[in-house]
Design a protein around this motif. Structure first.
Motif, PDB file in Angstrom:
ATOM      1  N   SER B  84       0.845  -1.190   0.000  1.00 33.81           N
ATOM      2  CA  SER B  84       0.000   0.000   0.000  1.00 33.81           C
ATOM      3  C   SER B  84       0.880   1.239   0.000  1.00 33.81           C
ATOM      4  O   SER B  84       2.060   1.197   0.363  1.00 33.81           O
ATOM      5  N   ILE B  85       0.281   2.323  -0.429  1.00 31.29           N
ATOM      6  CA  ILE B  85       0.931   3.622  -0.371  1.00 31.29           C
ATOM      7  C   ILE B  85      -0.045   4.581   0.290  1.00 31.29           C
ATOM      8  O   ILE B  85      -1.223   4.616  -0.080  1.00 31.29           O
ATOM      9  N   ASP B  86       0.452   5.310   1.282  1.00 25.50           N
ATOM     10  CA  ASP B  86      -0.415   6.201   2.062  1.00 25.50           C
ATOM     11  C   ASP B  86      -1.616   5.448   2.617  1.00 25.50           C
ATOM     12  O   ASP B  86      -2.742   5.922   2.594  1.00 25.50           O
ATOM     13  N   GLU B  87      -1.338   4.257   3.099  1.00 22.63           N
ATOM     14  CA  GLU B  87      -2.343   3.413   3.765  1.00 22.63           C
ATOM     15  C   GLU B  87      -3.400   2.873   2.806  1.00 22.63           C
ATOM     16  O   GLU B  87      -4.309   2.170   3.232  1.00 22.63           O
ATOM     17  N   LYS B  88      -3.280   3.221   1.540  1.00 22.82           N
ATOM     18  CA  LYS B  88      -4.271   2.746   0.580  1.00 22.82           C
ATOM     19  C   LYS B  88      -3.644   1.652  -0.278  1.00 22.82           C
ATOM     20  O   LYS B  88      -2.590   1.872  -0.891  1.00 22.82           O
ATOM     21  N   PRO B  89      -4.253   0.480  -0.298  1.00 24.39           N
ATOM     22  CA  PRO B  89      -3.673  -0.630  -1.061  1.00 24.39           C
ATOM     23  C   PRO B  89      -3.518  -0.276  -2.530  1.00 24.39           C
ATOM     24  O   PRO B  89      -4.338   0.464  -3.084  1.00 24.39           O
TER      25      PRO B  89
END
Lengths: 113, 113
Positions: B84-89
């Motif tokens: 994930s990036i910035d908590e978004k998968p």
DNA sequence: ACTTTTCGTATTCAATTCGCGTACCTTTTT
DNA sequence: AAAAAGGTACGCGAATTGAATACGAAAAGT
């Protein structure tokens, strides 16, 4: 072994009793794990990892990576070679570029630009 | 539990005795783990994971991810939301873009283009 | 072809370890 | 101040461990 357990429980602000209840075991049993007095069975350990949403490897101190997924922005600080493409670990530069790339793409998609 | 052990050992073409020797335990002890007759201590399990260069979570069947790093091209087939990036998968599209992006950048660097 | 070694499986047994109940003291809540 | 909850420590019966041993089958050596 299991040095992280106490910290994880306190992060959730759970008491020993609460935690043991969620795991379906006696307070003294769970407390024994935290103190290092006893070791859980593999099955119990797996349940504990589920409860705290972490890995068994983290619980037993085999890795310092807490989740079983990788947050790429965490790799910006310490690129740990935890991800690779075509068998070749990602370099720090590649990670930086990619994060920027995805952020830009997402912001466009959300029409914020 | 430990269903993968036998397969891992055979991949290495090791006998029970050889494997037990490397782990510093009796053949019957190690054999007990493979057959499911017994469970190893956490410490032994950790040694076994080291020997086979895998994770404890994989050994006990908690994940089907064999290594402790992620080969992103594997995610092309089954995007597992493991990164994930910035908590978004990462979405499947983002993964595709990521791979293409890195491959291109690498080929430029190697002056193949 | 026969013997010896190696392989995998199963069983036995002493020693250890487990999980739970319980008791105890400290801290927090009512 | 009393009661409840939190954390720690110990004792016990029951269960599990690790290693030795034994066994037949397969492989290797002579």
């Amino acid at each position: 072994m299991l040095e992280h357990l106490s910290k994880l429980r306190k992060q959730q602000k759970w008491s020993l009793q609460e935690t043991a209840d969620q795991l379906g075991m006696a307070k003294s049993t769970y407390a024994g794990y935290e103190s290092g007095y006893r070791e859980p069975s593999l099955q119990s350990l797996s349940h504990i990892a589920d409860l705290f949403e972490t890995t068994v490897d983290f619980l037993i101190g085999r890795t310092d990576q807490e989740q079983d997924y990788i947050e790429i922005t965490n790799l910006l600080e310490k690129p740990d070679a935890k991800i690779s493409i075509d068998e070749k670990p990602l370099s720090a530069d590649e990670i930086v570029d990619f994060v920027a790339f995805v952020r830009l793409k997402r912001s466009i998609k959300e029409k914020k630009i």
